[in-house]
Design a protein around this motif. Structure first.
Motif, PDB file in Angstrom:
ATOM      1  N   ASP A   1       0.841  -1.191   0.000  1.00  0.00           N
ATOM      2  CA  ASP A   1       0.000   0.000   0.000  1.00  0.00           C
ATOM      3  C   ASP A   1       0.881   1.248   0.000  1.00  0.00           C
ATOM      4  OD1 ASP A   1      -1.732   2.110   0.524  1.00  0.00           O
ATOM      5  OD2 ASP A   1      -2.828   1.058   2.088  1.00  0.00           O
ATOM      6  N   GLY A   2       0.973   1.909  -1.149  1.00  0.00           N
ATOM      7  CA  GLY A   2       1.824   3.083  -1.276  1.00  0.00           C
ATOM      8  C   GLY A   2       1.425   4.213  -0.357  1.00  0.00           C
ATOM      9  N   ARG A   3       0.125   4.404  -0.137  1.00  0.00           N
ATOM     10  CA  ARG A   3      -0.343   5.477   0.748  1.00  0.00           C
ATOM     11  C   ARG A   3       0.094   5.226   2.192  1.00  0.00           C
ATOM     12  NH1 ARG A   3      -6.319   5.879   2.080  1.00  0.00           N
ATOM     13  NH2 ARG A   3      -6.029   6.776   4.105  1.00  0.00           N
ATOM     14  N   PHE A   4      -0.042   3.983   2.632  1.00  0.00           N
ATOM     15  CA  PHE A   4       0.383   3.612   3.979  1.00  0.00           C
ATOM     16  C   PHE A   4       1.886   3.851   4.131  1.00  0.00           C
ATOM     17  CE2 PHE A   4       1.864   0.345   7.039  1.00  0.00           C
ATOM     18  CZ  PHE A   4       1.180   0.787   8.157  1.00  0.00           C
ATOM     19  N   ALA A   5       2.658   3.473   3.121  1.00  0.00           N
ATOM     20  CA  ALA A   5       4.108   3.662   3.171  1.00  0.00           C
ATOM     21  C   ALA A   5       4.465   5.144   3.263  1.00  0.00           C
ATOM     22  CB  ALA A   5       4.755   3.038   1.940  1.00  0.00           C
ATOM     23  N   ARG A   6       3.780   5.990   2.497  1.00  0.00           N
ATOM     24  CA  ARG A   6       4.047   7.437   2.558  1.00  0.00           C
ATOM     25  C   ARG A   6       3.700   7.999   3.930  1.00  0.00           C
ATOM     26  NH1 ARG A   6       1.957   6.992  -2.504  1.00  0.00           N
ATOM     27  NH2 ARG A   6      -0.116   7.640  -1.838  1.00  0.00           N
ATOM     28  N   ASP A   7       2.573   7.573   4.493  1.00  0.00           N
ATOM     29  CA  ASP A   7       2.179   8.062   5.815  1.00  0.00           C
ATOM     30  C   ASP A   7       3.212   7.680   6.879  1.00  0.00           C
ATOM     31  OD1 ASP A   7      -0.095   9.153   4.703  1.00  0.00           O
ATOM     32  OD2 ASP A   7      -1.439   7.549   5.403  1.00  0.00           O
ATOM     33  N   VAL A   8       3.665   6.437   6.837  1.00  0.00           N
ATOM     34  CA  VAL A   8       4.656   5.984   7.815  1.00  0.00           C
ATOM     35  C   VAL A   8       5.977   6.720   7.594  1.00  0.00           C
ATOM     36  CG1 VAL A   8       5.993   4.005   8.620  1.00  0.00           C
ATOM     37  CG2 VAL A   8       3.559   3.741   8.138  1.00  0.00           C
ATOM     38  N   ALA A   9       6.373   6.890   6.335  1.00  0.00           N
ATOM     39  CA  ALA A   9       7.619   7.603   6.026  1.00  0.00           C
ATOM     40  C   ALA A   9       7.554   9.046   6.515  1.00  0.00           C
ATOM     41  CB  ALA A   9       7.894   7.555   4.529  1.00  0.00           C
ATOM     42  N   ASP A  10       6.410   9.698   6.329  1.00  0.00           N
ATOM     43  CA  ASP A  10       6.254  11.072   6.811  1.00  0.00           C
ATOM     44  C   ASP A  10       6.391  11.139   8.323  1.00  0.00           C
ATOM     45  OD1 ASP A  10       5.886  11.998   4.241  1.00  0.00           O
ATOM     46  OD2 ASP A  10       3.699  12.153   4.415  1.00  0.00           O
TER      47      ASP A  10
END
Length: 78
Positions: free
Chosen positions: A21-30
């Motif tokens: 899930d790219g969105r989940f990955a971006r949220d965690v990375a942020d």
């Protein structure tokens, strides 16, 4: 008598996020980026080869991607 210095040196965390899930990955990375850490996202198959080549402080599985076979393969690398 002087009190000992109990401050900890902070070290940036390096986390491998396993999932799709790219969105989940971006949220965690942020969220992690705000603390000075870094994150690398990978599919399960890519994560296996990444773990063999690079050290990480932690491996975080996207909740939907966790399964018994995947966990066995990851823990057998240790």
């Amino acid at each position: 008598m002087a009190k000992p210095d109990r401050t900890m040196e902070s070290e940036s965390l390096k986390v491998l996020l396993v999932g799709g899930d790219g969105r989940f990955a971006r949220d965690v990375a942020d969220a992690l980026g705000k603390t000075g850490g870094t994150i690398e996202a990978a599919t399960f198959d890519a994560a296996i080869s990444t773990l063999k080549k690079n050290p990480f402080h932690a491996v975080l599985f996207e909740p939907a991607s966790v399964n018994a076979a995947a966990l066995f393969q990851i823990t057998s690398l240790a």
